[in-house]
Motif scaffolding. Structure first.
Motif, PDB file in Angstrom:
ATOM      1  N   GLU A  53      21.211 135.627 -23.830  1.00 21.75           N
ATOM      2  CA  GLU A  53      20.791 134.549 -22.930  1.00 21.75           C
ATOM      3  C   GLU A  53      19.482 133.919 -23.381  1.00 21.75           C
ATOM      4  O   GLU A  53      19.315 132.694 -23.349  1.00 21.75           O
ATOM      5  CB  GLU A  53      20.649 135.078 -21.498  1.00 21.75           C
ATOM      6  CG  GLU A  53      21.936 135.616 -20.899  1.00 21.75           C
ATOM      7  CD  GLU A  53      23.012 134.563 -20.764  1.00 21.75           C
ATOM      8  OE1 GLU A  53      22.962 133.781 -19.810  1.00 21.75           O
ATOM      9  OE2 GLU A  53      23.914 134.522 -21.630  1.00 21.75           O
ATOM     10  N   MET A  54      18.543 134.744 -23.809  1.00 25.70           N
ATOM     11  CA  MET A  54      17.271 134.219 -24.291  1.00 25.70           C
ATOM     12  C   MET A  54      17.451 133.373 -25.550  1.00 25.70           C
ATOM     13  O   MET A  54      16.789 132.353 -25.724  1.00 25.70           O
ATOM     14  CB  MET A  54      16.293 135.368 -24.569  1.00 25.70           C
ATOM     15  CG  MET A  54      15.661 135.945 -23.335  1.00 25.70           C
ATOM     16  SD  MET A  54      14.546 134.760 -22.538  1.00 25.70           S
ATOM     17  CE  MET A  54      14.130 135.674 -21.052  1.00 25.70           C
ATOM     18  N   THR A  55      18.344 133.784 -26.417  1.00 25.98           N
ATOM     19  CA  THR A  55      18.559 133.044 -27.663  1.00 25.98           C
ATOM     20  C   THR A  55      19.170 131.679 -27.389  1.00 25.98           C
ATOM     21  O   THR A  55      18.634 130.647 -27.820  1.00 25.98           O
ATOM     22  CB  THR A  55      19.476 133.845 -28.610  1.00 25.98           C
ATOM     23  OG1 THR A  55      18.810 135.053 -28.980  1.00 25.98           O
ATOM     24  CG2 THR A  55      19.787 133.043 -29.870  1.00 25.98           C
ATOM     25  N   SER A 104      19.695 145.693 -23.548  1.00 24.13           N
ATOM     26  CA  SER A 104      19.132 144.353 -23.675  1.00 24.13           C
ATOM     27  C   SER A 104      20.055 143.374 -24.401  1.00 24.13           C
ATOM     28  O   SER A 104      19.637 142.277 -24.753  1.00 24.13           O
ATOM     29  CB  SER A 104      17.804 144.429 -24.430  1.00 24.13           C
ATOM     30  OG  SER A 104      18.003 144.941 -25.744  1.00 24.13           O
ATOM     31  N   SER A 120      15.611 133.020 -18.810  1.00 28.25           N
ATOM     32  CA  SER A 120      15.599 132.132 -19.986  1.00 28.25           C
ATOM     33  C   SER A 120      15.360 130.689 -19.577  1.00 28.25           C
ATOM     34  O   SER A 120      14.633 129.958 -20.259  1.00 28.25           O
ATOM     35  CB  SER A 120      16.918 132.271 -20.753  1.00 28.25           C
ATOM     36  OG  SER A 120      18.016 131.825 -19.999  1.00 28.25           O
ATOM     37  N   TYR A 172      20.463 140.192 -22.391  1.00 28.85           N
ATOM     38  CA  TYR A 172      19.136 139.545 -22.382  1.00 28.85           C
ATOM     39  C   TYR A 172      18.910 138.798 -23.688  1.00 28.85           C
ATOM     40  O   TYR A 172      18.489 137.637 -23.687  1.00 28.85           O
ATOM     41  CB  TYR A 172      18.058 140.606 -22.170  1.00 28.85           C
ATOM     42  CG  TYR A 172      16.649 140.126 -22.401  1.00 28.85           C
ATOM     43  CD1 TYR A 172      15.910 139.525 -21.387  1.00 28.85           C
ATOM     44  CD2 TYR A 172      16.037 140.280 -23.656  1.00 28.85           C
ATOM     45  CE1 TYR A 172      14.614 139.085 -21.605  1.00 28.85           C
ATOM     46  CE2 TYR A 172      14.744 139.844 -23.877  1.00 28.85           C
ATOM     47  CZ  TYR A 172      14.037 139.247 -22.857  1.00 28.85           C
ATOM     48  OH  TYR A 172      12.758 138.812 -23.087  1.00 28.85           O
ATOM     49  N   ASP A 173      19.179 139.454 -24.806  1.00 34.15           N
ATOM     50  CA  ASP A 173      18.978 138.827 -26.115  1.00 34.15           C
ATOM     51  C   ASP A 173      19.843 137.582 -26.267  1.00 34.15           C
ATOM     52  O   ASP A 173      19.386 136.550 -26.787  1.00 34.15           O
ATOM     53  CB  ASP A 173      19.296 139.820 -27.238  1.00 34.15           C
ATOM     54  CG  ASP A 173      18.284 140.953 -27.326  1.00 34.15           C
ATOM     55  OD1 ASP A 173      17.158 140.785 -26.813  1.00 34.15           O
ATOM     56  OD2 ASP A 173      18.631 142.012 -27.884  1.00 34.15           O
ATOM     57  N   PHE A 197      16.911 129.624 -24.414  1.00 31.20           N
ATOM     58  CA  PHE A 197      15.488 129.335 -24.648  1.00 31.20           C
ATOM     59  C   PHE A 197      15.106 129.245 -26.122  1.00 31.20           C
ATOM     60  O   PHE A 197      14.523 128.246 -26.564  1.00 31.20           O
ATOM     61  CB  PHE A 197      14.595 130.368 -23.960  1.00 31.20           C
ATOM     62  CG  PHE A 197      13.146 130.182 -24.323  1.00 31.20           C
ATOM     63  CD1 PHE A 197      12.453 129.053 -23.903  1.00 31.20           C
ATOM     64  CD2 PHE A 197      12.490 131.095 -25.135  1.00 31.20           C
ATOM     65  CE1 PHE A 197      11.125 128.844 -24.279  1.00 31.20           C
ATOM     66  CE2 PHE A 197      11.166 130.895 -25.515  1.00 31.20           C
ATOM     67  CZ  PHE A 197      10.483 129.769 -25.084  1.00 31.20           C
ATOM     68  N   LYS A 198      15.431 130.255 -26.904  1.00 30.00           N
ATOM     69  CA  LYS A 198      14.969 130.288 -28.291  1.00 30.00           C
ATOM     70  C   LYS A 198      15.470 129.084 -29.089  1.00 30.00           C
ATOM     71  O   LYS A 198      14.702 128.486 -29.866  1.00 30.00           O
ATOM     72  CB  LYS A 198      15.412 131.583 -28.960  1.00 30.00           C
ATOM     73  CG  LYS A 198      14.935 131.723 -30.405  1.00 30.00           C
ATOM     74  CD  LYS A 198      15.411 133.040 -31.011  1.00 30.00           C
ATOM     75  CE  LYS A 198      15.002 133.156 -32.471  1.00 30.00           C
ATOM     76  NZ  LYS A 198      15.501 134.431 -33.077  1.00 30.00           N
ATOM     77  N   LEU A 213      11.699 130.066 -18.606  1.00 28.81           N
ATOM     78  CA  LEU A 213      10.895 129.876 -19.809  1.00 28.81           C
ATOM     79  C   LEU A 213      11.059 128.467 -20.355  1.00 28.81           C
ATOM     80  O   LEU A 213      10.084 127.830 -20.770  1.00 28.81           O
ATOM     81  CB  LEU A 213      11.303 130.894 -20.876  1.00 28.81           C
ATOM     82  CG  LEU A 213      10.610 132.247 -20.861  1.00 28.81           C
ATOM     83  CD1 LEU A 213      11.220 133.156 -21.914  1.00 28.81           C
ATOM     84  CD2 LEU A 213       9.113 132.099 -21.103  1.00 28.81           C
ATOM     85  N   ASP A 217      19.152 137.459 -16.338  1.00 27.56           N
ATOM     86  CA  ASP A 217      18.780 137.102 -17.713  1.00 27.56           C
ATOM     87  C   ASP A 217      18.853 135.599 -17.937  1.00 27.56           C
ATOM     88  O   ASP A 217      17.992 135.015 -18.596  1.00 27.56           O
ATOM     89  CB  ASP A 217      19.685 137.837 -18.704  1.00 27.56           C
ATOM     90  CG  ASP A 217      19.599 139.343 -18.527  1.00 27.56           C
ATOM     91  OD1 ASP A 217      18.602 139.928 -18.968  1.00 27.56           O
ATOM     92  OD2 ASP A 217      20.518 139.929 -17.924  1.00 27.56           O
ATOM     93  N   TYR A 218      19.877 134.977 -17.370  1.00 29.59           N
ATOM     94  CA  TYR A 218      20.030 133.522 -17.483  1.00 29.59           C
ATOM     95  C   TYR A 218      18.842 132.798 -16.858  1.00 29.59           C
ATOM     96  O   TYR A 218      18.242 131.917 -17.479  1.00 29.59           O
ATOM     97  CB  TYR A 218      21.336 133.096 -16.801  1.00 29.59           C
ATOM     98  CG  TYR A 218      21.473 131.609 -16.585  1.00 29.59           C
ATOM     99  CD1 TYR A 218      21.890 130.762 -17.612  1.00 29.59           C
ATOM    100  CD2 TYR A 218      21.191 131.042 -15.342  1.00 29.59           C
ATOM    101  CE1 TYR A 218      22.018 129.405 -17.410  1.00 29.59           C
ATOM    102  CE2 TYR A 218      21.314 129.686 -15.128  1.00 29.59           C
ATOM    103  CZ  TYR A 218      21.727 128.863 -16.162  1.00 29.59           C
ATOM    104  OH  TYR A 218      21.851 127.503 -15.957  1.00 29.59           O
TER     105      TYR A 218
END
Length: 239
Positions: free
Chosen positions: A109-111, A103, A154, A106-107, A114-115, A157, A150-151
């Protein structure tokens, strides 16, 4: 006194173009960068030499580290830096699929995708309480077949968060998104790369930074407009 616009990832590419446009629209600028210090300093120098009444505040933040954005905004506010426009433009675009293990990507790209916009939006609303937020998503958020798993997750979201934010933060903050299509080639490619891809979209041509700027300006000027995604993509999201 002129208010400020904060553009994340504003030292290069789309972020740079948006930052320069906002300066032309009479905003001071909070110019965010991570590792592109030289580009950021050069852009600051260029802007302040051309627009003598414009202030540019450099803001270095590594989004992959823990950051207290409420505190960062409070410190800016104490320095009389009132941010009126927040543009979440910084992003990370790396291919991935179901065969990738773990992951870690994933972590990341999400950070970044999105985050960080999520946290910046909440901090902006808490500290400043009014203004405009523009989130950069991607034309591909309307699709479900991808080589950037993953991109795209994100960015999907971020698209939905844009709409949720528009409801929750109204009427004092308007929140909208821009979904670019074939605007700039990826690093290492040229315009011919985009023109080849354009054969598969309705308008069969590519866009440019000016089309993105027009979308930004429309959002800023349209007081009865919120919770929308403007797809600047030649119809790509439709097919």
């Amino acid at each position: 006194m002129k208010n400020y616009a904060l553009v994340t990832g504003s030292a290069d590419r789309i972020g740079k173009a948006v930052a320069i446009h906002l300066v032309k629209q009479n905003y001071n600028l909070v110019l965010h960068y991570n590792s592109s210090k030289h580009k950021a300093e050069k852009l600051k120098e260029e802007i302040e030499s051309i627009y003598e009444d414009t202030k540019v505040e450099l803001l270095q933040i590594n989004f992959l580290k823990e950051n207290n954005f409420d505190q960062i905004f409070q410190e800016l506010k104490k320095k009389k830096i009132i941010i009126e426009v927040l543009v979440n433009c910084a992003s990370d675009f790396i291919p991935s699929n179901f065969k990738d293990e773990g992951s870690e990507l994933y972590d990341k790209e999400m950070t970044i995708n999105f985050k960080i916009p999520y946290l910046l939006t909440k901090a902006f609303a808490s500290v400043y309480g009014s203004g405009n937020i523009i989130n950069f998503v991607d034309t591909k958020v309307e699709k479900n077949k991808t080589v950037h798993l993953d991109y795209i997750l994100s960015k999907k979201l971020l698209k939905d968060f844009t709409k949720i934010s528009a409801v929750e933060l109204a009427p004092n903050i308007r929140v909208n998104g821009i979904g670019p299509g074939l605007i700039l080639p990826p690093p290492g490619e040229d315009e011919s790369y985009l023109l080849n891809l354009a054969k598969n979209i309705p308008l069969k041509t590519i866009g440019n930074l000016e089309e993105i700027i027009k979308a930004v300006q429309f959002i800023l000027e349209s007081q009865f407009f919120t919770g929308q995604i403007l797809y600047i993509d030649g119809g790509e999201h439709l097919v």
